[in-house]
Scaffold this motif. Structure first.
Motif, short mmCIF file in Angstrom:
data_model
loop_
_atom_site.label_atom_id
_atom_site.label_comp_id
_atom_site.label_asym_id
_atom_site.label_seq_id
_atom_site.Cartn_x
_atom_site.Cartn_y
_atom_site.Cartn_z
N GLY A 1 0.81 -1.21 0.00
CA GLY A 1 0.00 0.00 0.00
C GLY A 1 0.85 1.26 0.00
N PHE A 2 1.93 1.23 0.76
CA PHE A 2 2.83 2.38 0.79
C PHE A 2 3.43 2.64 -0.58
CE2 PHE A 2 7.06 4.21 1.16
CZ PHE A 2 6.82 5.33 1.94
N MET A 3 3.94 1.61 -1.24
CA MET A 3 4.57 1.78 -2.54
C MET A 3 3.56 2.21 -3.59
SD MET A 3 7.73 1.57 -2.17
CE MET A 3 7.99 1.86 -3.92
N GLU A 4 2.32 1.71 -3.50
CA GLU A 4 1.30 2.13 -4.46
C GLU A 4 1.03 3.62 -4.34
OE1 GLU A 4 -3.35 1.20 -5.72
OE2 GLU A 4 -2.30 -0.14 -4.34
N SER A 5 0.90 4.12 -3.13
CA SER A 5 0.66 5.55 -2.95
C SER A 5 1.87 6.37 -3.38
CB SER A 5 0.32 5.85 -1.49
OG SER A 5 1.42 5.57 -0.63
N PHE A 6 3.08 5.86 -3.13
CA PHE A 6 4.30 6.55 -3.55
C PHE A 6 4.36 6.66 -5.07
CE2 PHE A 6 8.72 6.24 -5.00
CZ PHE A 6 9.27 7.37 -4.40
N LEU A 7 4.07 5.58 -5.75
CA LEU A 7 4.10 5.59 -7.21
C LEU A 7 3.00 6.47 -7.78
CD1 LEU A 7 4.77 1.79 -7.79
CD2 LEU A 7 6.38 3.65 -8.23
N ARG A 8 1.85 6.47 -7.13
CA ARG A 8 0.76 7.32 -7.59
C ARG A 8 1.14 8.81 -7.45
NH1 ARG A 8 -3.19 5.20 -4.70
NH2 ARG A 8 -3.71 3.67 -6.28
N GLN A 9 1.84 9.15 -6.38
CA GLN A 9 2.29 10.53 -6.21
C GLN A 9 3.27 10.93 -7.31
OE1 GLN A 9 4.68 11.35 -2.70
NE2 GLN A 9 3.70 13.35 -2.46
N LYS A 10 4.08 9.98 -7.77
CA LYS A 10 5.05 10.24 -8.83
C LYS A 10 4.41 10.20 -10.22
CE LYS A 10 8.55 10.59 -6.05
NZ LYS A 10 9.21 11.90 -5.83
N GLY A 11 3.11 9.92 -10.26
CA GLY A 11 2.41 9.92 -11.54
C GLY A 11 2.53 8.62 -12.31
N GLY A 12 2.88 7.54 -11.63
CA GLY A 12 3.05 6.27 -12.31
C GLY A 12 1.73 5.70 -12.79
N ALA A 13 1.66 5.32 -14.05
CA ALA A 13 0.43 4.77 -14.62
C ALA A 13 0.20 3.34 -14.17
CB ALA A 13 0.49 4.84 -16.15
N MET A 14 1.26 2.66 -13.75
CA MET A 14 1.17 1.26 -13.34
C MET A 14 1.40 1.14 -11.83
SD MET A 14 0.67 -0.49 -16.17
CE MET A 14 1.32 -2.13 -15.88
N ALA A 15 0.84 2.07 -11.06
CA ALA A 15 1.13 2.13 -9.63
C ALA A 15 0.78 0.83 -8.92
CB ALA A 15 0.39 3.31 -8.99
N LYS A 16 -0.40 0.30 -9.15
CA LYS A 16 -0.82 -0.88 -8.39
C LYS A 16 -0.02 -2.13 -8.75
CE LYS A 16 -4.88 -3.29 -6.64
NZ LYS A 16 -4.62 -2.82 -5.26
N PRO A 17 0.10 -2.50 -10.04
CA PRO A 17 0.86 -3.72 -10.34
C PRO A 17 2.33 -3.62 -9.95
CG PRO A 17 0.22 -2.58 -12.36
CD PRO A 17 -0.53 -1.94 -11.25
N LEU A 18 2.93 -2.42 -10.10
CA LEU A 18 4.34 -2.26 -9.75
C LEU A 18 4.56 -2.25 -8.24
CD1 LEU A 18 5.55 0.42 -12.33
CD2 LEU A 18 6.14 -2.01 -12.26
N SER A 19 3.50 -1.92 -7.48
CA SER A 19 3.67 -1.79 -6.04
C SER A 19 4.00 -3.12 -5.37
CB SER A 19 2.40 -1.20 -5.42
OG SER A 19 1.31 -2.09 -5.53
N TYR A 20 3.59 -4.25 -5.98
CA TYR A 20 3.83 -5.55 -5.35
C TYR A 20 5.31 -5.93 -5.38
CZ TYR A 20 -1.22 -6.16 -5.09
OH TYR A 20 -2.56 -6.01 -4.79
N PRO A 21 5.97 -5.93 -6.54
CA PRO A 21 7.41 -6.28 -6.51
C PRO A 21 8.25 -5.21 -5.80
CG PRO A 21 6.75 -5.58 -8.71
CD PRO A 21 5.49 -5.75 -7.92
N LEU A 22 7.92 -3.94 -5.98
CA LEU A 22 8.70 -2.90 -5.33
C LEU A 22 8.50 -2.92 -3.82
CD1 LEU A 22 8.27 0.09 -7.82
CD2 LEU A 22 10.26 -1.37 -7.50
N GLY A 23 7.25 -3.14 -3.38
CA GLY A 23 6.99 -3.25 -1.96
C GLY A 23 7.74 -4.41 -1.33
N ALA A 24 7.79 -5.54 -2.05
CA ALA A 24 8.52 -6.70 -1.55
C ALA A 24 10.01 -6.39 -1.43
CB ALA A 24 8.30 -7.90 -2.47
N GLY A 25 10.52 -5.64 -2.40
CA GLY A 25 11.94 -5.27 -2.35
C GLY A 25 12.27 -4.39 -1.16
#
Length: 385
Positions: free
Chosen positions: A169-193
């Motif tokens: 959830g944290f990474m999804e909101s972070f990516l959304r703030q940066k304007g990422g179009a793929m915020a939700k799918p990218l949040s899973y691998p990045l959050g795990a990292g």
């Protein structure tokens, strides 16, 4: 509560009449809320907004002499600017002080050149001992400095410490703030990292060395009145906001009703030893769920670090259980920050120093120059109202 993100002054067209400055009235709420919403600022529904004054113990003592704030009235009841003015009682050296805190400074774009009129009127109040503003941002900071506002000399109010408690959830909101179009799918691998990195650096709070038992508390009961009677004597040399049971009830009433505030306590055989209040401070525009420490008080200073660490651990566990993304601390004092270093917190810079003050008379101004007089927290000003 964030003040108006003031931009460069905009000239009023010749066809527009200068607005009239007047005191706020309760019936102004709908227009104030609409104006704030235009600039993505939050203003409570009418019951919560009126509660800031009608049920405020400090306001009830002086309501005939204390304005609720000021508006810029452009005629026929149209409001183009607003600055709230909320009283709070403080104590220092056994003396009662009346503080005024700003609330939701917002001005419509065509009338931005009149913004200093609101702030100047606030600082001109003669019956106020202390002026506090705890939500200053980079756009409004120059105006506070023009009116001789001073950064509070204790704590770090230009950055935060935080722990991630829900990585995806944290990474999804972070990516959304940066304007990422793929915020939700990218949040899973990045959050795990990020989770794995935090595990490798052993992200955890210092061990509960004293075997402290932290208990949740549903409301501010009679124990808090007894606690305040002792606290005000032990900390009489500090500038301290009044924390009587009545004041705490008023301060956190609506947050508790909405399950947006958590109270934790530590008790001994003689009663409360310490308490903390954590408050939701979400960022809905990017979907961030966030909890902040709003207040922590302890009767025994030597126990304070261990008791606070135990309460932070309790809050962190609850954040995980309720899928809240992060736990955040603002205004952390240097000695506490050294203790927290062992927990490897993340850091977030802020755009400005949040907490400014101004004394109402010279002797108090001189006293407040001493950083040892201060123990600031988000309980001050309007940060946790």
């Amino acid at each position: 509560m964030n003040p108006d993100p003031l931009s460069q002054p905009t000239r009023v067209s010749r066809s527009q009449k200068p607005p009239k400055l007047r005191e706020v009235r309760f019936e102004d709420h709908p227009q104030i809320a609409a104006l704030a919403s235009k600039f993505e600022l939050y203003v409570e529904s009418y019951p919560g907004w009126a509660h800031l004054w009608t049920n405020n113990p400090a306001y009830r003592e002086i309501k005939d002499k204390f304005p609720m704030g000021w508006v810029l009235d452009t005629g026929e009841g149209a409001i183009s600017g607003y600055l709230g003015n909320v009283p709070m009682n403080y104590e220092l050296d056994g003396n009662r002080l009346l503080a005024a805190t700003t609330r939701a400074w917002v001005v419509d774009t065509p009338y931005r050149s009149y913004s200093p009129l609101l702030l100047g009127t606030y600082f001109q109040q003669r019956n106020v001992d202390l002026f506090l503003s705890t939500t200053v941002n980079s756009q409004s900071e120059p105006a506070y400095r023009i009116f001789e506002g001073i950064p509070v000399p204790q704590g770090a109010w230009d950055r935060t410490l935080f722990w991630i408690t829900h990585y995806q959830g944290f990474m999804e909101s972070f990516l959304r703030q940066k304007g990422g179009a793929m915020a939700k799918p990218l949040s899973y691998p990045l959050g795990a990292g990020v989770f794995l990195r935090d595990q490798l650096t052993r992200i955890r709070l210092p061990a509960n060395r004293r075997e402290v038992t932290v208990l949740p508390c549903a409301s501010f009961d009679d124990r808090f009145e007894v606690f305040w009677a002792v606290l005000r004597k032990k900390k009489s040399n500090l500038l301290l906001a009044v924390r009587s049971q009545e004041v705490l009830d008023w301060h956190f009433k609506f947050a508790l009703q909405q399950n947006a505030a958590w109270i934790y306590i530590v008790e001994s055989n003689s009663g409360l030893v310490a308490y903390s209040v954590f408050l939701r401070h979400d960022y809905p525009q990017i979907g961030l769920a966030r909890m902040r420490l709003a207040d922590f008080q302890c009767l025994e200073q030597e126990l304070a670090p261990d008791l606070l660490m135990a309460m932070l651990q309790a809050a962190m566990n609850r954040c995980r259980q309720e899928s809240i993304h992060m736990l955040e601390l603002l205004g952390v004092a240097p000695e506490l920050e050294k203790t927290l270093e062992r927990a490897s917190p993340h850091r977030r810079p802020l755009s400005s120093w949040l907490y400014f003050y101004k004394a109402g008379y010279p002797s108090l101004a001189e006293r407040l120059k001493n950083s040892a007089v201060w123990e600031p927290s988000l309980f001050d000003g309007d940060s946790s109202l």
